[in-house]
Enzyme design. Structure first.
Site, PDB file in Angstrom:
ATOM      1  CB  THR A 144      -0.660   0.006   1.096  1.00  0.00           C
ATOM      2  OG1 THR A 144      -1.344   1.402   1.565  1.00  0.00           O
ATOM      3  CG2 THR A 144      -0.404  -0.556   2.565  1.00  0.00           C
ATOM      4  CB  SER A 179      -3.346   2.326  10.334  1.00  0.00           C
ATOM      5  OG  SER A 179      -2.883   1.566   9.588  1.00  0.00           O
ATOM      6  CG  HIS A 182      -1.507   1.825   6.146  1.00  0.00           C
ATOM      7  ND1 HIS A 182      -2.615   2.225   6.777  1.00  0.00           N
ATOM      8  CD2 HIS A 182      -1.669   1.627   4.949  1.00  0.00           C
ATOM      9  CE1 HIS A 182      -3.540   2.459   5.825  1.00  0.00           C
ATOM     10  NE2 HIS A 182      -2.875   2.388   4.620  1.00  0.00           N
ATOM     11  CE  LYS A 185      -1.470  -4.632   2.602  1.00  0.00           C
ATOM     12  NZ  LYS A 185      -1.462  -5.892   1.876  1.00  0.00           N
TER      13      LYS A 185
HETATM   14  N1  LIG Z   1      -9.100  -1.945  -1.601  1.00  0.00           N
HETATM   15  C1  LIG Z   1      -7.939  -1.187  -1.404  1.00  0.00           C
HETATM   16  O1  LIG Z   1      -8.430   0.142  -1.687  1.00  0.00           O
HETATM   17  C2  LIG Z   1      -6.610  -1.541  -1.374  1.00  0.00           C
HETATM   18  C3  LIG Z   1      -5.516  -0.486  -1.226  1.00  0.00           C
HETATM   19  C4  LIG Z   1      -4.438  -0.887  -1.081  1.00  0.00           C
HETATM   20  C5  LIG Z   1      -4.052  -2.152  -0.817  1.00  0.00           C
HETATM   21  N2  LIG Z   1      -4.800  -2.991  -0.713  1.00  0.00           N
HETATM   22  C6  LIG Z   1      -4.475  -4.429  -0.681  1.00  0.00           C
HETATM   23  O2  LIG Z   1      -5.032  -5.347  -1.660  1.00  0.00           O
HETATM   24  C7  LIG Z   1      -5.491  -6.691  -0.912  1.00  0.00           C
HETATM   25  C8  LIG Z   1      -6.650  -6.718  -1.286  1.00  0.00           C
HETATM   26  O3  LIG Z   1      -7.613  -6.015  -0.744  1.00  0.00           O
HETATM   27  P1  LIG Z   1      -9.248  -5.819  -0.749  1.00  0.00           P
HETATM   28  O4  LIG Z   1      -9.812  -4.668  -0.634  1.00  0.00           O
HETATM   29  O5  LIG Z   1      -9.661  -6.756  -1.955  1.00  0.00           O
HETATM   30  O6  LIG Z   1      -9.586  -6.598   0.533  1.00  0.00           O
HETATM   31  P2  LIG Z   1     -10.646  -7.845   0.856  1.00  0.00           P
HETATM   32  O7  LIG Z   1     -10.647  -7.974   2.314  1.00  0.00           O
HETATM   33  O8  LIG Z   1     -11.782  -7.682   0.228  1.00  0.00           O
HETATM   34  O9  LIG Z   1      -9.800  -9.312   0.219  1.00  0.00           O
HETATM   35  C9  LIG Z   1      -8.722  -9.699   0.906  1.00  0.00           C
HETATM   36  C10 LIG Z   1      -9.232 -11.361   1.067  1.00  0.00           C
HETATM   37  O10 LIG Z   1      -8.303 -12.134   1.712  1.00  0.00           O
HETATM   38  C11 LIG Z   1      -8.846 -13.036   2.246  1.00  0.00           C
HETATM   39  N3  LIG Z   1      -8.010 -13.490   3.582  1.00  0.00           N
HETATM   40  C12 LIG Z   1      -7.666 -12.579   4.501  1.00  0.00           C
HETATM   41  N4  LIG Z   1      -6.775 -13.551   5.351  1.00  0.00           N
HETATM   42  C13 LIG Z   1      -6.914 -14.658   4.942  1.00  0.00           C
HETATM   43  C14 LIG Z   1      -6.224 -15.869   5.170  1.00  0.00           C
HETATM   44  N5  LIG Z   1      -5.550 -15.833   6.208  1.00  0.00           N
HETATM   45  N6  LIG Z   1      -6.535 -17.007   4.744  1.00  0.00           N
HETATM   46  C15 LIG Z   1      -7.370 -16.898   3.360  1.00  0.00           C
HETATM   47  N7  LIG Z   1      -7.863 -15.903   2.906  1.00  0.00           N
HETATM   48  C16 LIG Z   1      -7.709 -14.751   3.503  1.00  0.00           C
HETATM   49  C17 LIG Z   1     -10.177 -12.441   2.937  1.00  0.00           C
HETATM   50  O11 LIG Z   1     -11.401 -13.344   3.235  1.00  0.00           O
HETATM   51  C18 LIG Z   1     -10.407 -11.423   1.788  1.00  0.00           C
HETATM   52  O12 LIG Z   1     -11.506 -12.181   0.824  1.00  0.00           O
HETATM   53  C19 LIG Z   1      -5.046  -6.446   0.487  1.00  0.00           C
HETATM   54  O13 LIG Z   1      -3.793  -7.074   0.844  1.00  0.00           O
HETATM   55  C20 LIG Z   1      -5.060  -5.022   0.842  1.00  0.00           C
HETATM   56  O14 LIG Z   1      -4.103  -4.720   1.800  1.00  0.00           O
HETATM   57  C21 LIG Z   1      -5.990  -2.761  -1.070  1.00  0.00           C
END
Ligand SMILES: NC(=O)c1ccc[n+]([C@@H]2O[C@H](COP(=O)([O-])OP(=O)(O)OC[C@H]3O[C@@H](n4cnc5c(N)ncnc54)[C@H](O)[C@@H]3O)[C@@H](O)[C@H]2O)c1
Length: 386
Positions: A144, A179, A182, A185
């Site tokens: 991120t 946070s 973060h 990450k």
């Molecule tokens: N959405 C955003 O704006 C954004 C911005 C920057 C970074 N990210 C990063 O992108 C990635 C995806 O984000 P997102 O918004 O799709 O989040 P999300 O929570 O919708 O998707 C993450 C998925 O991973 C699964 N998960 C988490 N831990 C797990 C585990 N131990 N075993 C199996 N499955 C597991 C969750 O159930 C979820 O479905 C994350 O790593 C997030 O930090 C997202």
């Protein structure tokens, strides 16, 4: 490519699965439904119900003819991880599987430890699994932009050349997050960098800004294939929240002065960035870092943009300046580089009035499902309970 998408049920994971299959790749998805379960625990639901992974993969297969195997299990469980890697044999891994919400990570001690353990253990297990089962495979990991924080200097793309007392060295760009999420990450990046150096892994770490939108080329005509659209302050990202607030006649909650500036991108661009990274892999022994966003906005600018477009649709779209529940700079310098993905061929989809209008119209269509009590619970960055 054989791409294993970890976190394939998520906001980004599921559209990525459809997108990669539509571009000719073979895909399997893995998820523990952690996000669904945390949302239920905190009584915050997405705007529209989202079918489970088995239902969505069956629907996608009936529409597009692509079969996507589903593995349900927890990636912090090493036995489960080994079973998945033995059965699917990936040559590429997209790692989304983390607890992704900064406010959730700051909720209380239990949420903090869940975030810390989950995010570091999934990353560590994936590193060990790649090394053991498929050492030539590439890992594309979602980091991120929040890893960098808001430093008073330009943010480079991952690395910084430092000259000190007449000598030079390239280091990871200094990182100081706002946070615990973060910070996990940052720790992930450190883990990946260690094992790139130790085991010659092949890694792309994507420093992504907040993503907005739900419509993609693949899901556009099928509402059952849309992603989660959370509008609460725990799991909703800022622009998605403002859209729903405008549709619900709930004043948009701008925190503090609203000068907090970040790099944003459309969900369509996330899919393209991840695909371009996969199709142009990092070298063995390389930790390649891209800053993944297309435009920067302050929180106030986003609220103003939503207000302008919402008013053309007959909505009042008021803006409320609320006390900032977070601890963050509300007025700061922000100049991040982002050329790497453009050089790979990214063709950005910018935040136009049409994009905003389409999202507001979708929210209006489902206005009856919005629960105003979910929108803003004043969760503070300094909790006082378990
Ligand atoms: N959405 C955003 O704006 C954004 C911005 C920057 C970074 N990210 C990063 O992108 C990635 C995806 O984000 P997102 O918004 O799709 O989040 P999300 O929570 O919708 O998707 C993450 C998925 O991973 C699964 N998960 C988490 N831990 C797990 C585990 N131990 N075993 C199996 N499955 C597991 C969750 O159930 C979820 O479905 C994350 O790593 C997030 O930090 C997202």
């Amino acid at each position: 490519m054989n791409v294993l998408i970890l976190g394939g049920d998520g906001y980004l994971g599921w559209p990525t699965a459809m997108h990669l299959t539509a571009h000719g790749h073979t895909v399997a998805v893995v998820d523990s439904y952690l996000r669904r379960s945390l949302c239920r625990q905190e009584n915050v639901e997405p705007l529209v119900d989202v079918p489970n992974l088995h239902q969505r993969t069956a629907l996608w297969e009936s529409i597009a003819g692509h079969h996507i195997p589903v593995y349900i299990g927890d990636l912090t469980d090493w036995m489960f991880v080994t079973e998945v890697f033995r059965r699917f044999s990936p040559d590429s891994i997209v790692h989304y599987a983390e607890q992704p919400a900064a406010p959730y990570s700051m909720l209380n001690r239990k949420a903090a430890l869940l975030t810390l353990r989950n995010n570091l253990e999934t990353t560590a297990n994936i590193i060990f699994a790649v090394n053991q089962f498929c050492p030539e495979a590439q890992i594309v990991k979602l980091g991120t932009m929040g890893e960098y924080g808001t430093p008073n200097i330009d943010i480079e793309e991952g690395w910084l050349n430092v000259e000190h007392k007449g000598r030079q060295q390239k280091f990871l760009f200094p990182r100081q997050a706002g946070s615990l999420y973060h910070t996990t990450k940052i720790m992930d990046t450190d883990l990946l960098w260690l094992y790139v150096r130790m085991w010659d892994l092949r890694v792309t770490d994507l420093m992504q800004g907040p993503v907005y939108g739900i419509f993609t080329t693949e899901n556009r005509d099928h509402e059952q294939l849309y992603s989660f659209l959370n509008y609460d302050e725990l799991f909703g990202t800022v622009l998605n929240r403002f859209i729903i607030q405008a549709a619900a006649a709930y004043p948009m909650t701008v925190y503090g002065k609203g000068g907090q500036t970040r790099g944003y991108l459309n969900i369509i661009d996330t899919l393209n960035c991840v695909r371009l990274s996969l199709e142009n892999p990092a070298q063995k022994g390389e930790l390649r870092i891209f800053n993944q966003f297309t435009e920067t906005f302050s929180v106030s600018q986003l609220a103003d943009r939503v207000q302008q477009v919402a008013r053309t649709l007959g909505l009042a779209a008021e803006i409320a300046r609320v006390d900032n529940p977070r601890k963050e700079a509300e007025d700061h310098y922000y100049k991040p580089e982002h050329t790497g993905l453009l050089e790979l061929g990214l063709d950005p989809h910018y935040l136009t009035d049409d994009v905003l209008a389409e999202m507001i119209e979708f929210a209006l269509k489902h206005k009856d499902k919005i629960k105003p009590e979910q929108i803003y619970r004043k969760i503070r960055w300094n909790p006082d309970g378990e």
